[in-house]
Design a protein around this motif. Structure first.
Motif, PDB file in Angstrom:
ATOM      1  N   ASP A  29      -5.994  -8.925   2.723  1.00 48.12           N
ATOM      2  CA  ASP A  29      -6.485  -9.945   1.790  1.00 48.12           C
ATOM      3  C   ASP A  29      -5.969 -11.352   2.045  1.00 48.12           C
ATOM      4  O   ASP A  29      -6.403 -12.306   1.391  1.00 48.12           O
ATOM      5  CB  ASP A  29      -6.152  -9.538   0.349  1.00 48.12           C
ATOM      6  N   TRP A  73     -13.697   2.584   3.293  1.00 46.53           N
ATOM      7  CA  TRP A  73     -13.486   1.507   2.332  1.00 46.53           C
ATOM      8  C   TRP A  73     -14.820   0.875   1.958  1.00 46.53           C
ATOM      9  O   TRP A  73     -15.866   1.177   2.559  1.00 46.53           O
ATOM     10  CB  TRP A  73     -12.521   0.459   2.883  1.00 46.53           C
ATOM     11  N   ARG A  85      -3.936  -1.388  -8.475  1.00 52.00           N
ATOM     12  CA  ARG A  85      -3.214  -2.644  -8.552  1.00 52.00           C
ATOM     13  C   ARG A  85      -2.475  -2.784  -9.882  1.00 52.00           C
ATOM     14  O   ARG A  85      -2.033  -3.871 -10.241  1.00 52.00           O
ATOM     15  CB  ARG A  85      -4.183  -3.826  -8.360  1.00 52.00           C
ATOM     16  N   PRO A  87     -10.064  -2.831   5.696  1.00 49.54           N
ATOM     17  CA  PRO A  87     -10.058  -2.515   4.261  1.00 49.54           C
ATOM     18  C   PRO A  87      -9.811  -3.731   3.382  1.00 49.54           C
ATOM     19  O   PRO A  87      -9.384  -4.794   3.836  1.00 49.54           O
ATOM     20  CB  PRO A  87      -8.895  -1.508   4.136  1.00 49.54           C
ATOM     21  N   GLU A  88     -10.035  -3.531   2.101  1.00 46.50           N
ATOM     22  CA  GLU A  88      -9.910  -4.617   1.122  1.00 46.50           C
ATOM     23  C   GLU A  88      -8.501  -5.188   1.040  1.00 46.50           C
ATOM     24  O   GLU A  88      -8.329  -6.367   0.718  1.00 46.50           O
ATOM     25  CB  GLU A  88     -10.319  -4.104  -0.264  1.00 46.50           C
ATOM     26  N   HIS A  89      -7.483  -4.380   1.315  1.00 50.58           N
ATOM     27  CA  HIS A  89      -6.122  -4.879   1.146  1.00 50.58           C
ATOM     28  C   HIS A  89      -5.707  -5.836   2.266  1.00 50.58           C
ATOM     29  O   HIS A  89      -4.620  -6.422   2.206  1.00 50.58           O
ATOM     30  CB  HIS A  89      -5.116  -3.726   1.027  1.00 50.58           C
ATOM     31  N   GLU A 143       0.816  -1.201   0.000  1.00 50.45           N
ATOM     32  CA  GLU A 143       0.000   0.000   0.000  1.00 50.45           C
ATOM     33  C   GLU A 143       0.860   1.265   0.000  1.00 50.45           C
ATOM     34  O   GLU A 143       2.072   1.204   0.253  1.00 50.45           O
ATOM     35  CB  GLU A 143      -0.930  -0.004   1.220  1.00 50.45           C
ATOM     36  N   THR A 166      -8.408   3.483   1.766  1.00 49.92           N
ATOM     37  CA  THR A 166      -9.156   3.414   0.523  1.00 49.92           C
ATOM     38  C   THR A 166      -8.447   2.499  -0.477  1.00 49.92           C
ATOM     39  O   THR A 166      -7.270   2.145  -0.313  1.00 49.92           O
ATOM     40  CB  THR A 166      -9.341   4.806  -0.106  1.00 49.92           C
ATOM     41  N   ARG A 167      -9.166   2.131  -1.524  1.00 47.11           N
ATOM     42  CA  ARG A 167      -8.610   1.238  -2.535  1.00 47.11           C
ATOM     43  C   ARG A 167      -7.507   1.956  -3.311  1.00 47.11           C
ATOM     44  O   ARG A 167      -7.660   3.087  -3.761  1.00 47.11           O
ATOM     45  CB  ARG A 167      -9.704   0.788  -3.492  1.00 47.11           C
ATOM     46  N   SER A 168      -6.376   1.257  -3.459  1.00 55.21           N
ATOM     47  CA  SER A 168      -5.278   1.800  -4.255  1.00 55.21           C
ATOM     48  C   SER A 168      -5.138   0.980  -5.534  1.00 55.21           C
ATOM     49  O   SER A 168      -5.605  -0.162  -5.618  1.00 55.21           O
ATOM     50  CB  SER A 168      -3.967   1.786  -3.462  1.00 55.21           C
TER      51      SER A 168
END
Length: 552
Positions: free
Chosen positions: A258, A292, A206, A254-256, A36, A202-204
């Motif tokens: 994972d 997120w 990819r 958050p989504e990351h 990230e 927040t989404r970064s």
């Protein structure tokens, strides 16, 4: 691959920062790799409430709490419920961690600058008897500064290492695999992601702009858990214990977050144990101001709210707010309830509702003494009031009939029969004519108020839900919120990752949530709370010191 550093740390969350700080302070070179942007420095710890588990602390003693290593270890083991052959190392880590929490943890963190809120919280109160799970006494110590206040202790040490030339920070470096030669981990390989200024959480992007390889004598994996990857959560969901996973869950991370490094290490030969043990909360609400995707916030409830199933029936004993998360989760998911309800009033929400997260507690996070005092003498906390005004899961009405109507409107169902809800509320209120009665939840509320900290700031004086002076009435729809991974990479007491056969994997260490906070699951099936940040700190310290000592 040539060696470019002494130690590689995968992940810039709390466990990774602790490990890197220990390596650098041992005079070794360390590179931190993080997928990230730098805005996410500190990982999930930044978003946390900052709760830390201490045993027999000065704060406890000042409040008249008698605690000990022996009592804490008994509580831990009764709560963890270790019952598998592969629990050998998790059990050893549990014993070591409780000894740390009862020993040098307090003085060490104080020496680094930690300061605590003076009231100790009582999380996971149990309810299943003295030999059941839960904390016998309050042990949840809130960091003055919440999660960011914990992160800054170790970020400061890491930044000092950067200035000394011992620490290199490489953001947007996503590790995809381990470089294993001759049975020894020699480094890592991965992808460089395009630069991003995405705000924290927040989404970064990819998008891959390059590849990299990096050699070292030791690799410490501190990449976190799986809570943001609902596909992995569902894949590992223990259907035999909990029934099917809910169709809808909110995300507490958050989504990351994972879990991809778990798979990468397993593919290289590392052993993952207890993947079915996870820690998900039953009091999740949708964030009205999300950071997120599917962002959920956990309510940290006091014990007074009436807890109803989707049809308006009170949850059975011992499923009271704040008592036994796993047992209540099991009740909800085995019955396939899509949600449950808290029913309460303004007087209760004013004193008993806290919201998990640094951003939901600006007074504690900002070290604002006046703001904290307003919790005691003021009205409903501003973040809680914002959810009452804007939250998708909140219904606020002046009368019970209007409240039930609003609850049905919110869900688009007619599941709630006003007569059923009214009976539950009036049965409960009828028990308040005396200072004693047969209602187990009210008995627990009265018992909680025997503790000074609860009486001052946490538990409302027992009163009728339908007392007009305590209104308006409030209903909160509660969703399952995904959060922590309790299983993970099996490690020994030096933080070394073990192979499938149980022998150490040379050159490979793990810390934090990816290691089940130590050993591959030191919490067992349940957590006592305040143990996640502390687990990152403890396992990060162990792995960092061991890896530094192994460098030639």
């Amino acid at each position: 691959m040539t060696q470019e550093t002494d130690v590689i740390v995968v992940g810039a969350g709390l466990a990774g920062l602790v490990a890197a700080a220990e390596v650098a302070e041992a005079g070794k070179r360390v590179v931190i790799l993080e997928q990230e942007p730098e805005t996410n420095f500190g990982g999930q710890a930044f978003w946390s409430f900052g709760g830390l588990f201490f045993v027999d602390s000065p704060e406890q003693r000042r409040l008249g709490i008698r605690d000990s290593y022996e009592l804490a270890l008994r509580d831990w083991m009764n709560t963890a419920g270790f019952d598998r052959e592969e629990d050998r190392n998790p059990r050893l880590w549990a014993e070591a961690y409780v000894a740390f929490a009862a020993g040098e943890k307090y003085a060490w963190l104080r020496s680094l600058g930690l300061r605590l809120f003076p009231i100790v919280g009582w999380a996971e109160r149990g309810g299943q008897g003295a030999g059941g799970p839960g904390n016998s006494v309050p042990r949840f110590h809130i960091t003055w500064g919440t999660g960011p206040g914990v992160v800054e202790l170790f970020e400061r040490r890491v930044r000092a290492g950067v200035e000394r030339g011992l620490v290199s920070l490489r953001f947007r470096h996503r590790v995809r695999g381990l470089d294993v030669r001759g049975g020894v981990v020699r480094g890592v390989v991965g992808e460089v992601l395009e630069a991003s200024d995405a705000p924290r959480g927040t989404r970064s992007s990819r998008a891959v702009v390059g590849e990299f390889s990096l050699g070292a004598q030791a690799v410490i994996v501190a990449s976190g858990g799986i809570g943001g990857n609902h596909e992995l959560v569902r894949r590992n969901w223990p259907i035999e214990r909990l029934g099917p996973a809910p169709e809808f869950m909110v995300a507490g991370v958050p989504e990351h977050v994972d879990g991809l490094m778990l798979g990468a290490v397993a593919e290289a030969g590392g052993r993952v144990i207890n993947p079915d043990r996870m820690w998900h909360y039953t009091e999740g609400i949708r964030n009205w101001n999300p950071v997120w995707a599917n962002h959920g916030i956990r309510i940290l409830p006091g014990p007074s709210s009436l807890w109803l199933d989707p049809y308006g029936r009170r949850l059975p004993f011992p499923h009271f707010p704040g008592f036994d998360t796993l047992a209540t989760l099991q009740h909800i998911t085995r019955n396939r309830y899509p949600y449950t309800w808290f029913v309460l009033n303004r007087r209760i929400i004013k004193k008993e509702f806290a919201l998990s997260g640094s951003e939901q507690n600006p007074d504690l996070t900002g070290r604002d003494v006046r703001g904290v005092l307003r919790r005691v003498v003021g009205g409903v906390q501003a973040p809680v009031q914002a959810f009452m005004d804007r939250g998708a899961d909140f219904v606020v009405r002046p009368t019970l009939s209007e409240l039930v109507r609003g609850m049905n409107e919110l869900t688009g169902t007619d599941w709630l029969d006003p007569a059923v809800v009214e009976r539950e509320v009036r049965d409960r209120d009828a028990q308040l004519a005396n200072a004693f009665g047969k209602d187990a939840q009210l008995a627990a509320v009265r018992a909680a108020r025997a503790y000074l900290g609860d009486r001052l700031v946490r538990v409302a004086k027992p009163h009728r839900l339908l007392d007009p002076a305590a209104g308006p009435l409030i209903a909160v729809r509660l969703n399952i919120l995904t959060r922590k991974t309790l299983g993970g990479l099996e490690t020994d007491l030096q933080g070394r990752v073990l192979r499938q056969g149980g022998e150490p994997f040379p050159g490979l260490y793990a810390a934090g949530e990816v290691a089940g906070f130590g050993g591959g699951g030191m919490h067992g099936y349940r957590a006592l709370e305040g143990t996640f940040l502390g687990g990152c700190v403890f396992s990060g310290r162990v792995a960092g010191r061991a890896a530094a000592a192994a460098v030639i």
